[in-house]
Scaffold this motif. Structure first.
Motif, PDB file in Angstrom:
ATOM      1  N   UNK A  94      -5.416   3.658   0.187  1.00  0.00           N
ATOM      2  CA  UNK A  94      -4.608   3.686  -0.973  1.00  0.00           C
ATOM      3  C   UNK A  94      -5.611   4.070  -2.227  1.00  0.00           C
ATOM      4  N   UNK A  95      -6.864   3.438  -2.159  1.00  0.00           N
ATOM      5  CA  UNK A  95      -7.851   3.769  -3.202  1.00  0.00           C
ATOM      6  C   UNK A  95      -8.437   4.962  -3.225  1.00  0.00           C
ATOM      7  N   UNK A  96      -8.426   5.507  -2.070  1.00  0.00           N
ATOM      8  CA  UNK A  96      -8.721   7.088  -1.941  1.00  0.00           C
ATOM      9  C   UNK A  96      -7.896   8.012  -2.550  1.00  0.00           C
TER      10      UNK A  96
ATOM     11  N   UNK B 164       0.764  -1.186  -0.070  1.00  0.00           N
ATOM     12  CA  UNK B 164       0.049   0.111  -0.003  1.00  0.00           C
ATOM     13  C   UNK B 164       0.989   1.069  -0.041  1.00  0.00           C
ATOM     14  N   UNK B 165       0.747   1.832  -1.108  1.00  0.00           N
ATOM     15  CA  UNK B 165       1.514   3.264  -1.349  1.00  0.00           C
ATOM     16  C   UNK B 165       2.968   3.196  -1.163  1.00  0.00           C
TER      17      UNK B 165
ATOM     18  N   UNK C 253      -0.159   6.747 -10.330  1.00  0.00           N
ATOM     19  CA  UNK C 253      -1.520   6.275  -9.226  1.00  0.00           C
ATOM     20  C   UNK C 253      -1.208   7.036  -7.780  1.00  0.00           C
ATOM     21  N   UNK C 254      -0.468   7.575  -7.635  1.00  0.00           N
ATOM     22  CA  UNK C 254      -0.295   8.227  -6.284  1.00  0.00           C
ATOM     23  C   UNK C 254       1.355   8.202  -5.805  1.00  0.00           C
TER      24      UNK C 254
ATOM     25  N   UNK D 161      -1.699  -1.824 -14.144  1.00  0.00           N
ATOM     26  CA  UNK D 161      -1.534  -2.163 -12.838  1.00  0.00           C
ATOM     27  C   UNK D 161      -2.239  -3.284 -12.356  1.00  0.00           C
ATOM     28  N   UNK D 162      -1.975  -4.162 -11.568  1.00  0.00           N
ATOM     29  CA  UNK D 162      -2.839  -5.364 -11.073  1.00  0.00           C
ATOM     30  C   UNK D 162      -2.612  -5.198  -9.588  1.00  0.00           C
ATOM     31  N   UNK D 163      -3.419  -4.926  -8.936  1.00  0.00           N
ATOM     32  CA  UNK D 163      -3.369  -4.789  -7.325  1.00  0.00           C
ATOM     33  C   UNK D 163      -2.234  -3.827  -6.974  1.00  0.00           C
ATOM     34  N   UNK D 164      -2.317  -2.742  -7.437  1.00  0.00           N
ATOM     35  CA  UNK D 164      -1.363  -1.556  -7.387  1.00  0.00           C
ATOM     36  C   UNK D 164       0.197  -2.062  -7.810  1.00  0.00           C
TER      37      UNK D 164
END
Length: 598
Positions: free
Chosen positions: A266-268, A66-67, A142-143, A551-554
């Motif tokens: 992460x999605x936010x 995550x990130x 993506x961030x 991307x697959x699952x980030x």
């Protein structure tokens, strides 16, 4: 360009240098991209370093993605120690602020959430970053992605070495050589966010001794920092570690609600991220991934499309489907006179059957599908428009979607005044109904495509892509059968780009054009998949070239460039197709569109 190979990774070019060694862009054994940190031989020869390396790498590999840029591999080969992480395409925060100035508003808040989310994942694995600073935060499409967590510990824990790092972002206890912990990273978080929002370190510049003296004894300078984050930054920069908020409270305060999971945070961030601000140099063109047995390469592949081969096996891009092999759709006369499928209907074409041609446009909300793997006319252009669903402030995504219904005006098919991001609950104009190809139906807050053997089915979102580049994302689960599913972008009467994953975890990027065979731009390649997968695609570029990333699952799993008659902005949506002799049922839990930046 280097031809050096370490641990099976072919080094291509140097991305950066530091006290520990060099970071290289590398091709993985399967043809993907990774960042390989090659440790300086003087360190790799030290037995104490080797022990620390094995210990810290084992801990770093436990960190959730995550990130962060997750650690994928590591090893020691003679005098060479190397660490492999996911390649993150984008500038670091220090460069972005230097080139474009400070961040503000939603971008700054999203950055704060993203870095705090990364720290939550890092601390959850029992790791302390110890060296969080702007150059260790990469701004991906993506961030933000935090890198080099735990790496500072590899060179030892004596105070002088720590001070020689980046004093401006070290906590007082770290500067004094005292015990460090998660609270130390919280202090660094405050310094990084202050830098991002003002363009300067909160403790000024000067010699390391001068800066560290201010870190230990003086208040931070935060004038000019947005009020939305200033209060939390002040708390994070408290001299007493006990007065600093834990990461969980940082996230709760930033998101304006109860504590949330790293996945939701992460999605936010990803749904509303509009940086990087600076486009990094393009990576070198790497050799295409080796073709799988289900999709042999062809000498007719386009030389200007990286890794392009004619699409000889539709589901083979995600698992193999001989029944769909190599048969482009025939264009016939059924729609030559301009026959249009009514709003909400579907046009379908089997192999050899008449298909929509020329003026046979499908009105907005309709869908065209073709059997036998053939590309076909896109059912996503023209026709009447409905009110779109607007974007909410980024902090509302975690507590639940707050929909803002916006009125839209249509002039020449262009929407005006639409809010971004667009996030769909599938109740705002997505087509439902049945045809010979299969069915599309609502399922609670989700959307289900059930596709019959020998068919390919895709549906358009009720929102046109923004001008320029677009990021399309969907979360989906293969419920029954076997096959592939995913998202598509840049759809119109000329074709579309499809991004697919199969139940077997094979990913591919395919370009489909009306009346022609599909062309595989990437894959099919094996990737780490889960029961429910989040597929994210970016279609961006200009000047005769489109860059496509998936991307697959980030995790970045595929990248390609199309320079031969590339497709332009249009519509986007979801798709599914079964393997030969089977049907498939896929449930999409969510779908989102937002402009790509960078």
């Amino acid at each position: 360009m280097s031809d050096r190979v370490i641990g099976g990774y072919a080094l291509r070019r140097v991305l950066g240098r530091g006290g520990m060694g060099e970071v290289h862009l590398a091709a993985t054994p399967t043809g993907g991209l990774a960042a390989v940190k090659v440790i300086h031989p003087r360190l790799a020869r030290d037995p104490a370093f080797r022990r620390r390396f094995e210990r810290e790498v084992a801990a770093a590999r436990r960190v959730a993605r995550f990130c962060t840029a997750p650690v994928l591999d590591a090893g020691i080969d003679g005098d060479v120690a190397y660490l492999v992480t996911e390649y993150v395409k984008g500038p670091d925060l220090a460069r972005a602020v230097r080139d474009q100035g400070p961040l503000s508003g939603g971008n700054l808040e999203a950055l704060a959430v993203g870095i705090a989310t990364a720290l939550s994942a890092i601390h959850g694995a029992g790791v302390i970053h110890r060296d969080l600073k702007p150059s260790n935060v990469l701004l991906s499409p993506l961030g933000p992605r935090v890198i080099d967590f735990g790496i500072a510990q590899l060179v030892g824990s004596d105070t002088s070495q720590a001070i020689l790092g980046t004093p401006a972002f070290m906590a007082p206890e770290q500067a004094r050589g005292e015990t460090v912990g998660p609270f130390t990273d919280v202090f660094a978080w405050g310094g990084v966010i202050a830098f991002a929002g003002t363009g300067r370190s909160p403790f000024g510049g000067g010699s390391p001794g001068e800066v560290l003296n201010r870190v230990v004894n003086e208040r931070p300078r935060l004038d000019g920092l947005d009020d939305g984050v200033r209060g939390l930054v002040e708390q994070a920069l408290a001299k007493d570690p006990r007065a600093r908020p834990p990461v969980s409270r940082l996230l709760a305060d930033l998101l304006g609600g109860p504590p949330t999971s790293p996945a939701s945070a992460t999605e936010a961030v990803e749904r509303t991220w509009t940086t990087p601000l600076t486009r990094p140099p393009s990576p070198p063109h790497l050799p295409p991934a080796p073709p799988s047995s289900g999709s042999p390469a062809s000498p007719q592949a386009s030389p200007t499309s990286r890794g392009a081969v004619p699409y000889g096996d539709v589901s083979g891009a995600a698992g193999g489907s001989p029944a769909l092999r190599g048969a482009p759709e025939r264009t016939g006369a059924a729609a030559e006179g301009g026959d249009a499928v009514p709003y909400g209907g579907s046009a379908v074409s089997a192999q050899g059957a008449p298909a929509s041609q020329g003026g046979g446009a499908v009105p907005y909300g309709g869908s065209v599908v073709s059997a036998q793997g053939g590309p076909d006319s896109q059912g996503a252009v023209g026709g009447a428009r409905k009110k779109g669903r607007g974007g909410a402030q980024w902090r509302w995504w975690v507590g639940g979607l707050v929909a803002v219904v916006v009125g839209v005006a249509v002039a020449g098919g262009v929407l005006r005044g639409e809010a971004w991001p667009y996030e769909s609950g599938f109740a705002d104009g997505w087509e439902v109904g049945a045809s010979e190809a299969g069915t599309a139906e609502k399922d609670g807050s989700g959307y289900v495509l059930a596709v019959e053997d020998g068919w390919r089915l895709w549906k358009s979102a009720p929102r046109r892509e923004p001008g320029g580049g677009v990021v399309v994302s969907a979360k989906a689960e293969l419920r029954e059968g076997a096959g592939e599913y995913g998202v598509w972008c840049h759809g119109g009467s000329g074709g579309r780009y499809e991004f697919g994953v199969s139940g077997a975890g094979r990913v591919a990027i395919v370009k489909r054009r009306t009346g022609q065979e599909g062309v595989v731009l990437y894959g099919p390649e094996k990737a780490a998949s889960e029961g429910t997968n989040r597929v994210v695609a970016e279609c961006a570029g200009g000047d005769g070239e489109v860059t496509l990333r998936m991307w697959l699952n980030d995790r970045l799993v595929a990248e390609a460039t199309d320079a031969e008659a590339p497709l332009g902005p249009g519509m986007a949506g979801v798709h599914a197709a079964p393997e030969a002799g089977k049907a498939v049922r896929v449930r999409f839990e969510s779908f989102a569109l937002r402009p790509a930046r960078g």
